[in-house]
Each structure stands twice: as C-alpha cells, then as structure tokens.
Design a protein around this motif. Structure first.
Motif, PDB file in Angstrom:
ATOM      1  N   ASP A  89       0.815  -1.215   0.000  1.00  0.00           N
ATOM      2  CA  ASP A  89       0.000   0.000   0.000  1.00  0.00           C
ATOM      3  C   ASP A  89       0.849   1.265   0.000  1.00  0.00           C
ATOM      4  OD1 ASP A  89      -1.031   0.005   3.546  1.00  0.00           O
ATOM      5  OD2 ASP A  89       0.935   0.073   2.595  1.00  0.00           O
ATOM      6  N   GLY A  90       2.156   1.111   0.042  1.00  0.00           N
ATOM      7  CA  GLY A  90       3.064   2.249  -0.097  1.00  0.00           C
ATOM      8  C   GLY A  90       3.372   2.582  -1.542  1.00  0.00           C
ATOM      9  N   THR A  91       2.815   1.805  -2.464  1.00  0.00           N
ATOM     10  CA  THR A  91       3.003   2.093  -3.886  1.00  0.00           C
ATOM     11  C   THR A  91       2.316   3.408  -4.235  1.00  0.00           C
ATOM     12  OG1 THR A  91       3.174  -0.235  -4.512  1.00  0.00           O
ATOM     13  CG2 THR A  91       2.469   1.313  -6.224  1.00  0.00           C
ATOM     14  N   ALA A  92       3.112   4.349  -4.728  1.00  0.00           N
ATOM     15  CA  ALA A  92       2.595   5.690  -5.002  1.00  0.00           C
ATOM     16  C   ALA A  92       3.687   6.521  -5.649  1.00  0.00           C
ATOM     17  CB  ALA A  92       2.130   6.361  -3.716  1.00  0.00           C
ATOM     18  N   ILE A  93       3.292   7.672  -6.114  1.00  0.00           N
ATOM     19  CA  ILE A  93       4.270   8.688  -6.487  1.00  0.00           C
ATOM     20  C   ILE A  93       4.529   9.524  -5.239  1.00  0.00           C
ATOM     21  CG2 ILE A  93       4.786  10.662  -7.950  1.00  0.00           C
ATOM     22  CD1 ILE A  93       2.867   9.490 -10.010  1.00  0.00           C
ATOM     23  N   TYR A  94       5.798   9.670  -4.895  1.00  0.00           N
ATOM     24  CA  TYR A  94       6.179  10.417  -3.711  1.00  0.00           C
ATOM     25  C   TYR A  94       6.675  11.801  -4.134  1.00  0.00           C
ATOM     26  CZ  TYR A  94       5.641   6.362  -0.739  1.00  0.00           C
ATOM     27  OH  TYR A  94       5.112   5.306  -0.037  1.00  0.00           O
ATOM     28  N   TYR A  95       6.141  12.808  -3.453  1.00  0.00           N
ATOM     29  CA  TYR A  95       6.463  14.197  -3.767  1.00  0.00           C
ATOM     30  C   TYR A  95       7.107  14.878  -2.564  1.00  0.00           C
ATOM     31  CZ  TYR A  95       3.075  13.630  -7.590  1.00  0.00           C
ATOM     32  OH  TYR A  95       2.393  13.202  -8.696  1.00  0.00           O
ATOM     33  N   CYS A  96       8.090  15.704  -2.815  1.00  0.00           N
ATOM     34  CA  CYS A  96       8.570  16.584  -1.754  1.00  0.00           C
ATOM     35  C   CYS A  96       7.981  17.968  -1.969  1.00  0.00           C
ATOM     36  CB  CYS A  96      10.092  16.627  -1.687  1.00  0.00           C
ATOM     37  SG  CYS A  96      10.925  17.412  -3.070  1.00  0.00           S
ATOM     38  N   ALA A  97       7.852  18.680  -0.885  1.00  0.00           N
ATOM     39  CA  ALA A  97       7.213  19.990  -0.917  1.00  0.00           C
ATOM     40  C   ALA A  97       7.892  20.931   0.070  1.00  0.00           C
ATOM     41  CB  ALA A  97       5.728  19.854  -0.587  1.00  0.00           C
ATOM     42  N   ALA A  98       7.765  22.226  -0.198  1.00  0.00           N
ATOM     43  CA  ALA A  98       8.390  23.227   0.655  1.00  0.00           C
ATOM     44  C   ALA A  98       7.440  24.385   0.893  1.00  0.00           C
ATOM     45  CB  ALA A  98       9.671  23.747   0.002  1.00  0.00           C
ATOM     46  N   ARG A  99       7.544  24.955   2.073  1.00  0.00           N
ATOM     47  CA  ARG A  99       6.780  26.165   2.368  1.00  0.00           C
ATOM     48  C   ARG A  99       7.663  27.106   3.142  1.00  0.00           C
ATOM     49  NH1 ARG A  99       5.442  22.592   6.394  1.00  0.00           N
ATOM     50  NH2 ARG A  99       5.271  23.486   8.488  1.00  0.00           N
ATOM     51  N   LYS A 100       7.346  28.391   3.040  1.00  0.00           N
ATOM     52  CA  LYS A 100       8.188  29.417   3.632  1.00  0.00           C
ATOM     53  C   LYS A 100       7.849  29.693   5.090  1.00  0.00           C
ATOM     54  CE  LYS A 100      11.402  32.582   3.138  1.00  0.00           C
ATOM     55  NZ  LYS A 100      12.822  32.204   2.935  1.00  0.00           N
ATOM     56  N   TYR A 101       6.585  29.510   5.443  1.00  0.00           N
ATOM     57  CA  TYR A 101       6.140  29.963   6.757  1.00  0.00           C
ATOM     58  C   TYR A 101       5.667  28.818   7.627  1.00  0.00           C
ATOM     59  CZ  TYR A 101       6.330  34.359   4.311  1.00  0.00           C
ATOM     60  OH  TYR A 101       6.767  35.424   3.578  1.00  0.00           O
ATOM     61  N   TYR A 102       5.808  28.998   8.931  1.00  0.00           N
ATOM     62  CA  TYR A 102       5.348  28.019   9.898  1.00  0.00           C
ATOM     63  C   TYR A 102       3.830  27.919   9.854  1.00  0.00           C
ATOM     64  CZ  TYR A 102       4.039  25.872  14.286  1.00  0.00           C
ATOM     65  OH  TYR A 102       3.465  25.064  15.232  1.00  0.00           O
ATOM     66  N   THR A 103       3.314  26.711   9.997  1.00  0.00           N
ATOM     67  CA  THR A 103       1.891  26.499  10.120  1.00  0.00           C
ATOM     68  C   THR A 103       1.644  25.203  10.869  1.00  0.00           C
ATOM     69  OG1 THR A 103      -0.185  26.118   8.910  1.00  0.00           O
ATOM     70  CG2 THR A 103       1.831  25.360   7.870  1.00  0.00           C
ATOM     71  N   THR A 104       0.544  25.154  11.576  1.00  0.00           N
ATOM     72  CA  THR A 104       0.157  23.887  12.204  1.00  0.00           C
ATOM     73  C   THR A 104      -0.492  22.971  11.173  1.00  0.00           C
ATOM     74  OG1 THR A 104      -1.947  24.866  12.871  1.00  0.00           O
ATOM     75  CG2 THR A 104      -0.149  24.938  14.478  1.00  0.00           C
ATOM     76  N   GLY A 105      -0.747  23.501  10.000  1.00  0.00           N
ATOM     77  CA  GLY A 105      -1.373  22.704   8.949  1.00  0.00           C
ATOM     78  C   GLY A 105      -0.386  21.990   8.049  1.00  0.00           C
TER      79      GLY A 105
END
Length: 125
Positions: A89-105
C-alpha cells in the motif's frame, strides 16, 4: 523561490527499503519547512512526513510512523526519506514539498508553495 527534484524511487519487494532524496535549488534551503507526500493511483495526495527548519522536529502519518525517517541536510540543500518495511500500500508517487512559513497545517497540501515532480515507488507483494 525554490525548485525541488526528487530521486531514489524504484521497485522494491514487500518489506524492503528505499531512500528518497529531494534536492533543492537556491541558497535559502534552510529557510523552508519541508514535507513528503504521496499519491496512489485513484487516490488523493496524502501527507507522509514533515520536518522543521533545523531538522530537529519531525512529524509522521500514523501509517508510516516507526518505519520511515525524514531528515534534511541544509549544507547539501537536500531532504531525505528513509523508508523501511515498505508495504504494497506504499506504492505511489512520492512528492517533496516546501513552504516558507510556519503552520500547524503541515499535513495539508494547501500549506505548501513548492512541489517537486515526484518519484515513483512500487512495492511488490
């Protein structure tokens, strides 16, 4: 602005391991909060893991906690995801992502400003 390039995906057997890398352009990599997401066929993109600016605080989804480890090397402008005990079930496309600001989301895709093109991970049963 930052550009992200993932690598390290591939085909692995059930229970196997892979290490994904996310290389970032620019000189301000250490200023970005980072995360890993994955998207399986026919499903929405889901949160996998996140890491703070220094790399000292990490977060994981319940489904990968204890098996995956996120880390970042600010000197190399690179983030990693060590994946052990992979399951089909780990079969997937894996993406990395970046954000500039802190968030609890940090679990939400909408919190991230920059995305890589993804790397395919396939786990055979």
């Amino acid at each position: 602005q930052v550009q992200l390039v993932e690598s390290g995906g591939g085909l692995v057997q059930n229970g196997g391991s892979l290490r994904l890398s996310c290389a970032a352009s620019g000189r301000t990599f250490s200023s970005y909060y980072m995360g890993w997401f994955r998207q399986a066929p026919g499903k929405e993109r889901e949160f996998v893991s996140a890491i703070n600016l220094s790399g000292g605080t990490t977060y994981y989804s319940d489904s990968v906690k204890g098996r995956f480890t996120i880390s970042k090397d600010n000197a190399k402008n690179t983030m990693y995801l060590q994946m052990n005990g992979l399951k089909p079930d780990g079969t997937a496309i894996y993406y990395c992502a970046a954000r500039k600001y802190y968030t609890t989301g940090y679990r939400s895709t909408t919190s991230y400003d920059y995305w890589g093109q993804g790397t395919q991970v396939t786990v055979s049963s």
